[in-house]
Design a protein around this motif. Structure first.
Motif, mmCIF file in Angstrom:
data_model
loop_
_atom_site.group_PDB
_atom_site.id
_atom_site.type_symbol
_atom_site.label_atom_id
_atom_site.label_comp_id
_atom_site.label_asym_id
_atom_site.label_seq_id
_atom_site.Cartn_x
_atom_site.Cartn_y
_atom_site.Cartn_z
ATOM 1 N N PHE A 64 14.414 -6.794 -15.548
ATOM 2 C CA PHE A 64 13.756 -8.096 -15.646
ATOM 3 C C PHE A 64 13.973 -8.655 -17.034
ATOM 4 O O PHE A 64 13.718 -8.005 -18.029
ATOM 5 C CB PHE A 64 12.266 -7.962 -15.323
ATOM 6 N N ALA A 65 14.493 -9.871 -17.079
ATOM 7 C CA ALA A 65 14.823 -10.528 -18.334
ATOM 8 C C ALA A 65 14.186 -11.909 -18.336
ATOM 9 O O ALA A 65 13.343 -12.202 -17.513
ATOM 10 C CB ALA A 65 16.342 -10.616 -18.486
ATOM 11 N N GLY A 66 14.627 -12.754 -19.236
ATOM 12 C CA GLY A 66 14.087 -14.106 -19.299
ATOM 13 C C GLY A 66 13.048 -14.216 -20.397
ATOM 14 O O GLY A 66 13.068 -13.467 -21.362
ATOM 15 N N ASP A 67 12.103 -15.142 -20.208
ATOM 16 C CA ASP A 67 11.137 -15.389 -21.275
ATOM 17 C C ASP A 67 9.711 -14.977 -20.918
ATOM 18 O O ASP A 67 8.785 -15.227 -21.670
ATOM 19 C CB ASP A 67 11.163 -16.869 -21.669
ATOM 20 N N LYS A 68 9.524 -14.335 -19.756
ATOM 21 C CA LYS A 68 8.185 -13.871 -19.404
ATOM 22 C C LYS A 68 8.267 -12.655 -18.500
ATOM 23 O O LYS A 68 9.268 -12.412 -17.832
ATOM 24 C CB LYS A 68 7.376 -14.976 -18.742
ATOM 25 N N ALA A 69 7.187 -11.887 -18.509
ATOM 26 C CA ALA A 69 7.116 -10.681 -17.692
ATOM 27 C C ALA A 69 6.888 -11.054 -16.230
ATOM 28 O O ALA A 69 6.423 -12.145 -15.912
ATOM 29 C CB ALA A 69 5.976 -9.798 -18.189
ATOM 30 N N LEU A 70 7.207 -10.135 -15.355
ATOM 31 C CA LEU A 70 6.948 -10.300 -13.929
ATOM 32 C C LEU A 70 5.549 -9.759 -13.632
ATOM 33 O O LEU A 70 5.207 -8.644 -14.042
ATOM 34 C CB LEU A 70 7.973 -9.513 -13.112
ATOM 35 N N LYS A 71 4.745 -10.549 -12.952
ATOM 36 C CA LYS A 71 3.408 -10.114 -12.557
ATOM 37 C C LYS A 71 3.302 -10.283 -11.051
ATOM 38 O O LYS A 71 3.589 -11.361 -10.526
ATOM 39 C CB LYS A 71 2.339 -10.947 -13.263
ATOM 40 N N MET A 72 2.921 -9.199 -10.345
ATOM 41 C CA MET A 72 2.873 -9.271 -8.889
ATOM 42 C C MET A 72 1.702 -8.477 -8.323
ATOM 43 O O MET A 72 1.257 -7.505 -8.921
ATOM 44 C CB MET A 72 4.189 -8.783 -8.290
ATOM 45 N N LEU A 73 1.244 -8.937 -7.189
ATOM 46 C CA LEU A 73 0.223 -8.241 -6.414
ATOM 47 C C LEU A 73 0.973 -7.425 -5.371
ATOM 48 O O LEU A 73 1.821 -7.966 -4.650
ATOM 49 C CB LEU A 73 -0.697 -9.242 -5.728
ATOM 50 N N THR A 74 0.702 -6.132 -5.316
ATOM 51 C CA THR A 74 1.381 -5.281 -4.347
ATOM 52 C C THR A 74 0.376 -4.607 -3.426
ATOM 53 O O THR A 74 -0.719 -4.242 -3.856
ATOM 54 C CB THR A 74 2.233 -4.185 -5.026
ATOM 55 N N VAL A 75 0.756 -4.470 -2.181
ATOM 56 C CA VAL A 75 -0.035 -3.740 -1.193
ATOM 57 C C VAL A 75 0.901 -2.757 -0.510
ATOM 58 O O VAL A 75 1.955 -3.156 -0.018
ATOM 59 C CB VAL A 75 -0.659 -4.681 -0.132
ATOM 60 N N HIS A 76 0.533 -1.482 -0.532
ATOM 61 C CA HIS A 76 1.331 -0.447 0.130
ATOM 62 C C HIS A 76 0.439 0.292 1.118
ATOM 63 O O HIS A 76 -0.688 0.656 0.793
ATOM 64 C CB HIS A 76 1.906 0.545 -0.885
ATOM 65 N N ILE A 77 0.958 0.509 2.316
ATOM 66 C CA ILE A 77 0.250 1.264 3.338
ATOM 67 C C ILE A 77 1.124 2.469 3.674
ATOM 68 O O ILE A 77 2.257 2.312 4.137
ATOM 69 C CB ILE A 77 0.002 0.407 4.595
ATOM 70 N N VAL A 78 0.602 3.663 3.387
ATOM 71 C CA VAL A 78 1.382 4.891 3.589
ATOM 72 C C VAL A 78 0.534 5.919 4.339
ATOM 73 O O VAL A 78 -0.686 5.804 4.415
ATOM 74 C CB VAL A 78 1.850 5.491 2.243
ATOM 75 N N ASP A 79 1.210 6.934 4.868
ATOM 76 C CA ASP A 79 0.490 8.028 5.512
ATOM 77 C C ASP A 79 -0.397 8.717 4.480
ATOM 78 O O ASP A 79 -0.014 8.864 3.312
ATOM 79 C CB ASP A 79 1.467 9.037 6.112
ATOM 80 N N LYS A 80 -1.561 9.150 4.888
ATOM 81 C CA LYS A 80 -2.542 9.768 3.996
ATOM 82 C C LYS A 80 -1.913 10.936 3.231
ATOM 83 O O LYS A 80 -1.262 11.802 3.799
ATOM 84 C CB LYS A 80 -3.738 10.269 4.789
ATOM 85 N N GLY A 81 -2.087 10.897 1.919
ATOM 86 C CA GLY A 81 -1.591 11.960 1.062
ATOM 87 C C GLY A 81 -0.128 11.861 0.686
ATOM 88 O O GLY A 81 0.361 12.662 -0.109
ATOM 89 N N LYS A 82 0.606 10.909 1.235
ATOM 90 C CA LYS A 82 2.028 10.763 0.908
ATOM 91 C C LYS A 82 2.191 9.886 -0.328
ATOM 92 O O LYS A 82 1.356 9.032 -0.619
ATOM 93 C CB LYS A 82 2.788 10.111 2.088
ATOM 94 N N PRO A 83 3.298 10.070 -1.074
ATOM 95 C CA PRO A 83 3.513 9.219 -2.251
ATOM 96 C C PRO A 83 3.830 7.775 -1.876
ATOM 97 O O PRO A 83 4.410 7.532 -0.818
ATOM 98 C CB PRO A 83 4.716 9.882 -2.944
ATOM 99 N N VAL A 84 3.448 6.862 -2.750
ATOM 100 C CA VAL A 84 3.751 5.446 -2.524
ATOM 101 C C VAL A 84 5.214 5.172 -2.857
ATOM 102 O O VAL A 84 5.885 4.419 -2.171
ATOM 103 C CB VAL A 84 2.831 4.561 -3.389
ATOM 104 N N THR A 85 5.701 5.793 -3.924
ATOM 105 C CA THR A 85 7.056 5.545 -4.411
ATOM 106 C C THR A 85 7.794 6.849 -4.614
ATOM 107 O O THR A 85 7.219 7.810 -5.112
ATOM 108 C CB THR A 85 7.008 4.789 -5.755
ATOM 109 N N GLU A 86 9.063 6.870 -4.220
ATOM 110 C CA GLU A 86 9.930 8.020 -4.483
ATOM 111 C C GLU A 86 11.191 7.508 -5.162
ATOM 112 O O GLU A 86 11.787 6.537 -4.701
ATOM 113 C CB GLU A 86 10.306 8.720 -3.181
ATOM 114 N N LEU A 87 11.592 8.149 -6.256
ATOM 115 C CA LEU A 87 12.817 7.760 -6.942
ATOM 116 C C LEU A 87 14.029 8.202 -6.123
ATOM 117 O O LEU A 87 13.999 9.232 -5.453
ATOM 118 C CB LEU A 87 12.880 8.373 -8.332
ATOM 119 N N VAL A 88 15.097 7.412 -6.203
ATOM 120 C CA VAL A 88 16.337 7.679 -5.475
ATOM 121 C C VAL A 88 17.445 7.842 -6.499
ATOM 122 O O VAL A 88 17.560 7.042 -7.427
ATOM 123 C CB VAL A 88 16.675 6.503 -4.516
ATOM 124 N N LYS A 89 18.271 8.861 -6.338
ATOM 125 C CA LYS A 89 19.393 9.076 -7.272
ATOM 126 C C LYS A 89 20.599 8.307 -6.844
ATOM 127 O O LYS A 89 20.790 7.947 -5.758
ATOM 128 C CB LYS A 89 19.721 10.557 -7.356
#
Length: 89
Positions: A64-89
């Motif tokens: 993200f570049a430019g002259d201002k930061a990115l601000k966002m509202l996020t909603v994630h629905i996942v299976d109970k106990g599972k991670p919201v985000t997983e990194l990918v190689k």
């Protein structure tokens, strides 16, 4: 099922690694920024909404570049106990 709601601010010049969300994701941009994807021209992100169901595709990784930061509202629905985000190689 777990539901996570957050307001996320991505600072200028921040790099987001490739990642995947396992479940449903809704993003609403509160304050836009300039998105630079690998091998794409920089693109300004205005206030917009992105919805995806059963997201299993990794993001491309972005900066993200430019002259201002990115601000966002996020909603994630996942299976109970599972991670919201997983990194990918």
């Amino acid at each position: 099922m777990d539901i996570m709601v957050a307001i996320v601010t991505v600072p200028l010049e921040e790099n987001l690694p490739r990642h995947v969300h396992r479940g449903e994701e809704v993003v609403y941009v509160l304050d836009g920024a300039t998105l630079e994807l690998p091998e794409w021209k920089p693109e300004a992100i205005p206030h917009w909404r992105r919805q995806a169901t059963s997201v299993t595709y990794p993001t491309l990784g972005s900066r993200f570049a430019g002259d201002k930061a990115l601000k966002m509202l996020t909603v994630h629905i996942v299976d109970k106990g599972k991670p919201v985000t997983e990194l990918v190689k």
